[in-house]
Design a protein around this motif. Structure first.
Motif, PDB file in Angstrom:
ATOM      1  N   VAL A  66       0.838  -1.201   0.000  1.00 38.06           N
ATOM      2  CA  VAL A  66       0.000   0.000   0.000  1.00 38.06           C
ATOM      3  C   VAL A  66       0.874   1.253   0.000  1.00 38.06           C
ATOM      4  CG1 VAL A  66      -1.633   1.374   1.356  1.00 38.06           C
ATOM      5  CG2 VAL A  66      -1.968  -1.093   1.124  1.00 38.06           C
ATOM      6  N   THR A  67       0.565   2.193  -0.894  1.00 36.53           N
ATOM      7  CA  THR A  67       1.248   3.485  -0.947  1.00 36.53           C
ATOM      8  C   THR A  67       0.198   4.590  -1.071  1.00 36.53           C
ATOM      9  OG1 THR A  67       1.466   3.339  -3.355  1.00 36.53           O
ATOM     10  CG2 THR A  67       3.325   2.552  -2.019  1.00 36.53           C
ATOM     11  N   LEU A  68       0.548   5.770  -0.612  1.00 37.75           N
ATOM     12  CA  LEU A  68      -0.350   6.920  -0.696  1.00 37.75           C
ATOM     13  C   LEU A  68       0.148   7.885  -1.760  1.00 37.75           C
ATOM     14  CD1 LEU A  68      -0.987   7.624   3.096  1.00 37.75           C
ATOM     15  CD2 LEU A  68      -2.462   6.398   1.503  1.00 37.75           C
ATOM     16  N   SER A  69      -0.793   8.428  -2.528  1.00 33.32           N
ATOM     17  CA  SER A  69      -0.470   9.396  -3.573  1.00 33.32           C
ATOM     18  C   SER A  69      -1.260  10.680  -3.327  1.00 33.32           C
ATOM     19  CB  SER A  69      -0.799   8.819  -4.956  1.00 33.32           C
ATOM     20  OG  SER A  69      -0.164   7.573  -5.151  1.00 33.32           O
ATOM     21  N   ARG A  70      -1.150  11.624  -4.251  1.00 29.98           N
ATOM     22  CA  ARG A  70      -1.906  12.875  -4.203  1.00 29.98           C
ATOM     23  C   ARG A  70      -2.554  13.120  -5.558  1.00 29.98           C
ATOM     24  NH1 ARG A  70      -2.269  15.532   0.925  1.00 29.98           N
ATOM     25  NH2 ARG A  70      -0.493  14.788   2.147  1.00 29.98           N
ATOM     26  N   ASP A  71      -3.793  13.625  -5.539  1.00 34.79           N
ATOM     27  CA  ASP A  71      -4.451  13.940  -6.798  1.00 34.79           C
ATOM     28  C   ASP A  71      -4.107  15.370  -7.216  1.00 34.79           C
ATOM     29  OD1 ASP A  71      -5.980  15.646  -5.264  1.00 34.79           O
ATOM     30  OD2 ASP A  71      -7.814  14.446  -5.374  1.00 34.79           O
ATOM     31  N   GLU A  72      -4.818  15.892  -8.233  1.00 37.19           N
ATOM     32  CA  GLU A  72      -4.482  17.219  -8.751  1.00 37.19           C
ATOM     33  C   GLU A  72      -4.755  18.339  -7.744  1.00 37.19           C
ATOM     34  OE1 GLU A  72      -8.613  16.058 -10.311  1.00 37.19           O
ATOM     35  OE2 GLU A  72      -6.666  15.131  -9.885  1.00 37.19           O
ATOM     36  N   HIS A  73      -5.592  18.038  -6.734  1.00 39.42           N
ATOM     37  CA  HIS A  73      -5.860  19.025  -5.681  1.00 39.42           C
ATOM     38  C   HIS A  73      -5.007  18.772  -4.440  1.00 39.42           C
ATOM     39  CE1 HIS A  73      -9.139  20.546  -8.041  1.00 39.42           C
ATOM     40  NE2 HIS A  73      -9.818  19.411  -7.988  1.00 39.42           N
ATOM     41  N   ARG A  74      -4.052  17.873  -4.563  1.00 36.49           N
ATOM     42  CA  ARG A  74      -3.160  17.492  -3.463  1.00 36.49           C
ATOM     43  C   ARG A  74      -3.887  16.744  -2.347  1.00 36.49           C
ATOM     44  NH1 ARG A  74       1.679  18.921  -2.990  1.00 36.49           N
ATOM     45  NH2 ARG A  74       1.604  19.021  -0.712  1.00 36.49           N
ATOM     46  N   LYS A  75      -5.027  16.179  -2.686  1.00 35.76           N
ATOM     47  CA  LYS A  75      -5.753  15.353  -1.726  1.00 35.76           C
ATOM     48  C   LYS A  75      -5.182  13.934  -1.745  1.00 35.76           C
ATOM     49  CE  LYS A  75     -10.205  15.529  -1.987  1.00 35.76           C
ATOM     50  NZ  LYS A  75     -11.561  15.540  -2.592  1.00 35.76           N
TER      51      LYS A  75
END
Length: 216
Positions: A88-97
């Motif tokens: 499991v890894t965490l990313s960010r979307d275009e709104h940095r969410k």
């Protein structure tokens, strides 16, 4: 978004990851809390960076909320996207969410949002790419708010927060008439629930649109 379903989870951390008893101790620090076996086991499920984030909180109550939030996010990704916990890894979307984006383009993505307050942690998620999610939760302090309303009146109490709401929302909150009024106390409780419903919906909308991340 065909076939995608939104799921909602709620975790109460009040009675889990207990703090070891040391007699009549009025305050329990995070350092003392981490000596408990349950807390140690849960913390060891996190990568070092997230574990450090949890342990940065001085009060164990805040650390438990942070731990619950981290674990719920990882469990959601592992369960919804069918991947091992260790991957499991965490990313960010275009709104940095925060979100989950697989390295394999054929893999499942996961959009999610988390909120915590009091002893409660809430998560809403959906395995769809083009969807915006937001959630907010408040554990109401009935005794404190009820006493303030009895002392100063509901309108005076509510107007303390009017800078958060639009004029229309303020009018709706102040002039709200509960459909069922069995007693004056019940009316106050209904008005408080109505106020906090506005509060949570407003916060959830801001988080859904990503405005709070963009403004930072």
């Amino acid at each position: 978004m065909s076939g995608a379903q939104v799921f909602r989870w709620l975790l109460n951390v009040d009675r889990i990851w207990a703090t070891p008893f040391l007699g009549e101790e009025p305050f329990k620090s995070t350092e003392h809390w981490t000596t408990g076996k349950d807390a140690q086991h849960a913390l060891n499920l996190l990568p070092a960076t997230e574990k450090t984030k949890v342990l940065n909180y001085y009060r164990h109550t805040d650390a438990k909320l942070s731990l619950g939030s981290c674990l719920l996010k990882r469990l959601a990704i592992s369960t919804a996207c069918h991947i091992p916990w260790a991957n499991v890894t965490l990313s960010r979307d275009e709104h940095r969410k925060p979100c989950y984006k697989p390295e394999d383009v054929a893999g499942k993505t996961l959009q999610f949002n988390v909120s915590h307050h009091g002893t409660l942690v809430a998560l809403v998620g959906c395995s769809a790419e083009r969807i915006n999610l937001g959630v907010d939760i408040v554990r109401m302090n009935w005794e404190k708010d009820f006493a303030a309303v009895l002392k100063d009146g509901f309108e005076t109490w509510a107007r303390v927060y009017e800078m958060v709401f639009s004029d229309r929302e303020v009018r709706d909150i102040i002039h709200y008439v509960p459909p069922l009024q069995t007693s004056p106390d019940d009316e106050i409780r209904a008005k408080l629930r109505h106020f906090y419903a506005h509060w949570c919906l407003k916060e959830a909308y801001v988080k859904m649109t990503g405005l709070c991340w963009q403004s930072g």
